[in-house]
Design a protein around this motif. Sequence first.
Motif, PDB file in Angstrom:
ATOM      1  N   LEU A  12     -22.264   3.795   4.513  1.00  0.00           N
ATOM      2  CA  LEU A  12     -21.681   3.327   3.260  1.00  0.00           C
ATOM      3  C   LEU A  12     -20.533   4.200   2.776  1.00  0.00           C
ATOM      4  O   LEU A  12     -20.497   5.411   3.018  1.00  0.00           O
ATOM      5  CB  LEU A  12     -22.746   3.289   2.156  1.00  0.00           C
ATOM      6  N   SER A  13     -19.605   3.559   2.050  1.00  0.00           N
ATOM      7  CA  SER A  13     -18.585   4.295   1.304  1.00  0.00           C
ATOM      8  C   SER A  13     -18.848   4.039  -0.173  1.00  0.00           C
ATOM      9  O   SER A  13     -19.073   2.885  -0.578  1.00  0.00           O
ATOM     10  CB  SER A  13     -17.182   3.824   1.695  1.00  0.00           C
ATOM     11  N   VAL A  14     -18.867   5.094  -0.960  1.00  0.00           N
ATOM     12  CA  VAL A  14     -19.231   4.980  -2.374  1.00  0.00           C
ATOM     13  C   VAL A  14     -18.186   5.651  -3.255  1.00  0.00           C
ATOM     14  O   VAL A  14     -17.777   6.785  -2.989  1.00  0.00           O
ATOM     15  CB  VAL A  14     -20.611   5.624  -2.650  1.00  0.00           C
ATOM     16  N   ALA A  15     -17.759   4.951  -4.292  1.00  0.00           N
ATOM     17  CA  ALA A  15     -16.853   5.523  -5.292  1.00  0.00           C
ATOM     18  C   ALA A  15     -17.649   5.756  -6.571  1.00  0.00           C
ATOM     19  O   ALA A  15     -18.389   4.874  -7.016  1.00  0.00           O
ATOM     20  CB  ALA A  15     -15.695   4.573  -5.573  1.00  0.00           C
ATOM     21  N   ILE A  16     -17.514   6.939  -7.148  1.00  0.00           N
ATOM     22  CA  ILE A  16     -18.204   7.267  -8.391  1.00  0.00           C
ATOM     23  C   ILE A  16     -17.173   7.628  -9.445  1.00  0.00           C
ATOM     24  O   ILE A  16     -16.329   8.496  -9.231  1.00  0.00           O
ATOM     25  CB  ILE A  16     -19.186   8.444  -8.208  1.00  0.00           C
ATOM     26  N   VAL A  17     -17.239   6.954 -10.597  1.00  0.00           N
ATOM     27  CA  VAL A  17     -16.279   7.191 -11.672  1.00  0.00           C
ATOM     28  C   VAL A  17     -17.018   7.664 -12.912  1.00  0.00           C
ATOM     29  O   VAL A  17     -17.848   6.943 -13.477  1.00  0.00           O
ATOM     30  CB  VAL A  17     -15.493   5.903 -12.008  1.00  0.00           C
ATOM     31  N   ASP A  18     -16.735   8.897 -13.330  1.00  0.00           N
ATOM     32  CA  ASP A  18     -17.367   9.464 -14.521  1.00  0.00           C
ATOM     33  C   ASP A  18     -16.528  10.640 -14.984  1.00  0.00           C
ATOM     34  O   ASP A  18     -15.958  11.355 -14.156  1.00  0.00           O
ATOM     35  CB  ASP A  18     -18.804   9.921 -14.215  1.00  0.00           C
ATOM     36  N   ASP A  19     -16.456  10.860 -16.293  1.00  0.00           N
ATOM     37  CA  ASP A  19     -15.618  11.953 -16.787  1.00  0.00           C
ATOM     38  C   ASP A  19     -16.403  13.250 -16.967  1.00  0.00           C
ATOM     39  O   ASP A  19     -15.874  14.222 -17.516  1.00  0.00           O
ATOM     40  CB  ASP A  19     -14.918  11.569 -18.097  1.00  0.00           C
ATOM     41  N   HIS A  20     -17.649  13.272 -16.498  1.00  0.00           N
ATOM     42  CA  HIS A  20     -18.459  14.495 -16.567  1.00  0.00           C
ATOM     43  C   HIS A  20     -18.672  15.050 -15.157  1.00  0.00           C
ATOM     44  O   HIS A  20     -19.272  14.377 -14.306  1.00  0.00           O
ATOM     45  CB  HIS A  20     -19.810  14.222 -17.228  1.00  0.00           C
ATOM     46  N   ALA A  21     -18.191  16.253 -14.926  1.00  0.00           N
ATOM     47  CA  ALA A  21     -18.255  16.863 -13.597  1.00  0.00           C
ATOM     48  C   ALA A  21     -19.690  16.987 -13.095  1.00  0.00           C
ATOM     49  O   ALA A  21     -19.953  16.783 -11.907  1.00  0.00           O
ATOM     50  CB  ALA A  21     -17.586  18.243 -13.622  1.00  0.00           C
ATOM     51  N   LEU A  22     -20.628  17.298 -13.981  1.00  0.00           N
ATOM     52  CA  LEU A  22     -22.022  17.464 -13.565  1.00  0.00           C
ATOM     53  C   LEU A  22     -22.616  16.150 -13.054  1.00  0.00           C
ATOM     54  O   LEU A  22     -23.400  16.149 -12.102  1.00  0.00           O
ATOM     55  CB  LEU A  22     -22.860  18.008 -14.719  1.00  0.00           C
ATOM     56  N   VAL A  23     -22.230  15.053 -13.696  1.00  0.00           N
ATOM     57  CA  VAL A  23     -22.718  13.742 -13.255  1.00  0.00           C
ATOM     58  C   VAL A  23     -22.151  13.419 -11.872  1.00  0.00           C
ATOM     59  O   VAL A  23     -22.877  12.970 -10.973  1.00  0.00           O
ATOM     60  CB  VAL A  23     -22.323  12.643 -14.263  1.00  0.00           C
ATOM     61  N   LEU A  24     -20.855  13.663 -11.701  1.00  0.00           N
ATOM     62  CA  LEU A  24     -20.227  13.398 -10.408  1.00  0.00           C
ATOM     63  C   LEU A  24     -20.873  14.209  -9.298  1.00  0.00           C
ATOM     64  O   LEU A  24     -21.211  13.680  -8.229  1.00  0.00           O
ATOM     65  CB  LEU A  24     -18.729  13.730 -10.481  1.00  0.00           C
ATOM     66  N   GLU A  25     -21.060  15.491  -9.547  1.00  0.00           N
ATOM     67  CA  GLU A  25     -21.650  16.361  -8.534  1.00  0.00           C
ATOM     68  C   GLU A  25     -23.101  16.008  -8.273  1.00  0.00           C
ATOM     69  O   GLU A  25     -23.577  16.065  -7.135  1.00  0.00           O
ATOM     70  CB  GLU A  25     -21.525  17.833  -8.953  1.00  0.00           C
ATOM     71  N   GLY A  26     -23.819  15.638  -9.341  1.00  0.00           N
ATOM     72  CA  GLY A  26     -25.227  15.276  -9.189  1.00  0.00           C
ATOM     73  C   GLY A  26     -25.407  14.049  -8.314  1.00  0.00           C
ATOM     74  O   GLY A  26     -26.237  14.035  -7.393  1.00  0.00           O
ATOM     75  N   ALA A  46      -8.282   5.631 -14.004  1.00  0.00           N
ATOM     76  CA  ALA A  46      -6.949   5.291 -13.489  1.00  0.00           C
ATOM     77  C   ALA A  46      -6.758   5.771 -12.055  1.00  0.00           C
ATOM     78  O   ALA A  46      -6.012   5.153 -11.277  1.00  0.00           O
ATOM     79  CB  ALA A  46      -5.877   5.895 -14.388  1.00  0.00           C
ATOM     80  N   GLU A  47      -7.419   6.867 -11.696  1.00  0.00           N
ATOM     81  CA  GLU A  47      -7.293   7.397 -10.331  1.00  0.00           C
ATOM     82  C   GLU A  47      -7.833   6.400  -9.314  1.00  0.00           C
ATOM     83  O   GLU A  47      -7.252   6.207  -8.241  1.00  0.00           O
ATOM     84  CB  GLU A  47      -8.032   8.736 -10.219  1.00  0.00           C
ATOM     85  N   LEU A  48      -8.962   5.782  -9.634  1.00  0.00           N
ATOM     86  CA  LEU A  48      -9.520   4.768  -8.738  1.00  0.00           C
ATOM     87  C   LEU A  48      -8.637   3.525  -8.728  1.00  0.00           C
ATOM     88  O   LEU A  48      -8.364   2.959  -7.664  1.00  0.00           O
ATOM     89  CB  LEU A  48     -10.944   4.394  -9.166  1.00  0.00           C
ATOM     90  N   VAL A  73     -12.086  -2.932 -18.196  1.00  0.00           N
ATOM     91  CA  VAL A  73     -10.798  -3.141 -17.537  1.00  0.00           C
ATOM     92  C   VAL A  73     -10.903  -2.688 -16.076  1.00  0.00           C
ATOM     93  O   VAL A  73     -10.395  -3.342 -15.161  1.00  0.00           O
ATOM     94  CB  VAL A  73      -9.676  -2.362 -18.261  1.00  0.00           C
ATOM     95  N   LEU A  74     -11.589  -1.567 -15.869  1.00  0.00           N
ATOM     96  CA  LEU A  74     -11.795  -1.062 -14.515  1.00  0.00           C
ATOM     97  C   LEU A  74     -12.612  -2.048 -13.687  1.00  0.00           C
ATOM     98  O   LEU A  74     -12.272  -2.360 -12.539  1.00  0.00           O
ATOM     99  CB  LEU A  74     -12.496   0.297 -14.555  1.00  0.00           C
ATOM    100  N   ILE A  75     -13.700  -2.555 -14.256  1.00  0.00           N
ATOM    101  CA  ILE A  75     -14.542  -3.523 -13.548  1.00  0.00           C
ATOM    102  C   ILE A  75     -13.731  -4.757 -13.177  1.00  0.00           C
ATOM    103  O   ILE A  75     -13.807  -5.267 -12.054  1.00  0.00           O
ATOM    104  CB  ILE A  75     -15.769  -3.910 -14.399  1.00  0.00           C
ATOM    105  N   ASP A  76     -12.920  -5.244 -14.122  1.00  0.00           N
ATOM    106  CA  ASP A  76     -12.079  -6.416 -13.854  1.00  0.00           C
ATOM    107  C   ASP A  76     -11.082  -6.131 -12.725  1.00  0.00           C
ATOM    108  O   ASP A  76     -10.819  -6.999 -11.883  1.00  0.00           O
ATOM    109  CB  ASP A  76     -11.324  -6.834 -15.117  1.00  0.00           C
ATOM    110  N   ALA A  77     -10.531  -4.920 -12.718  1.00  0.00           N
ATOM    111  CA  ALA A  77      -9.561  -4.553 -11.668  1.00  0.00           C
ATOM    112  C   ALA A  77     -10.227  -4.526 -10.297  1.00  0.00           C
ATOM    113  O   ALA A  77      -9.642  -4.972  -9.302  1.00  0.00           O
ATOM    114  CB  ALA A  77      -8.943  -3.196 -11.990  1.00  0.00           C
ATOM    115  N   ILE A  78     -11.446  -4.001 -10.251  1.00  0.00           N
ATOM    116  CA  ILE A  78     -12.185  -3.964  -8.984  1.00  0.00           C
ATOM    117  C   ILE A  78     -12.483  -5.386  -8.512  1.00  0.00           C
ATOM    118  O   ILE A  78     -12.260  -5.738  -7.349  1.00  0.00           O
ATOM    119  CB  ILE A  78     -13.498  -3.170  -9.135  1.00  0.00           C
ATOM    120  N   ARG A  79     -12.981  -6.216  -9.432  1.00  0.00           N
ATOM    121  CA  ARG A  79     -13.338  -7.593  -9.087  1.00  0.00           C
ATOM    122  C   ARG A  79     -12.101  -8.402  -8.664  1.00  0.00           C
ATOM    123  O   ARG A  79     -12.180  -9.267  -7.782  1.00  0.00           O
ATOM    124  CB  ARG A  79     -14.005  -8.269 -10.280  1.00  0.00           C
ATOM    125  N   GLU A  80     -10.973  -8.151  -9.310  1.00  0.00           N
ATOM    126  CA  GLU A  80      -9.755  -8.887  -8.972  1.00  0.00           C
ATOM    127  C   GLU A  80      -9.323  -8.593  -7.537  1.00  0.00           C
ATOM    128  O   GLU A  80      -8.870  -9.480  -6.813  1.00  0.00           O
ATOM    129  CB  GLU A  80      -8.635  -8.511  -9.942  1.00  0.00           C
TER     130      GLU A  80
END
Length: 220
Positions: A12-26, A46-48, A73-80
């Motif tokens: 699998l390839s997984v993208a994780i979007v969160d503004d908290h570093a601890l959540v991303l690392e966890g 915006a990076e994704l 907006v991000l979800i819509d961009a992914i779905r589009e």
Amino acid sequence: MKISAAYRLRDLSVAIVDDHALVLEGFKSLLNKHGVNDVVTFSKAAELMDILPAHGFDIYIVDIGMPDVNGFVLIDAIRERYADARIIVNTIHEEIWLIRRMLDRGVNAILYKTTDFSRVIEAIVTVLNGERYFCPEYRKTLKRLDIGNDIPSLREIEVLRDIARGYTSKEIASHLFVSENTVESHRKSLFSKLKARNIADLVMKAVAMGYIMPSDYTDE
């Protein structure tokens, strides 16, 4: 829970979007421990969005409360770009109107940030098997949604916010680009659905039920 034969976690390839570093690392550490090595983290939505035209992922784990770009907006961009994208929302928000927006967008799974971290693996396996996943805490909230037509529509929520801000029907109609008759129809529907006696009662019940927040109509 077994994963469909069509998928293996290590592939699998997984993208994780969160503004908290601890959540991303966890999340990344947890996924790595389960054999998922292709994990890309983003501290800004915006990076994704910038790389979506050239690079898609099997799974997207997103926080709808990102500070730079609205999560919907991000979800819509992914779905589009990828109509069949498997999107898992990881959020602190339990407001009914936000949950309705998630469901309306067909997200594949919803996790609360109060949920045990390990449930993300359970969520991934479930969505890969073609099913939707809701964490146990969310299911409790879901019961509150099981009230049929008594849930205000998204348009009614917009009217509700403007009513709470003290706008007249004429002002609301101008703001939403609809007729005053349409606004009055939404008003009557809101009073009926929330069983409110007056505007103060309507706003109080809307806040208590999670349809709007005090910050929607105050300077807080």
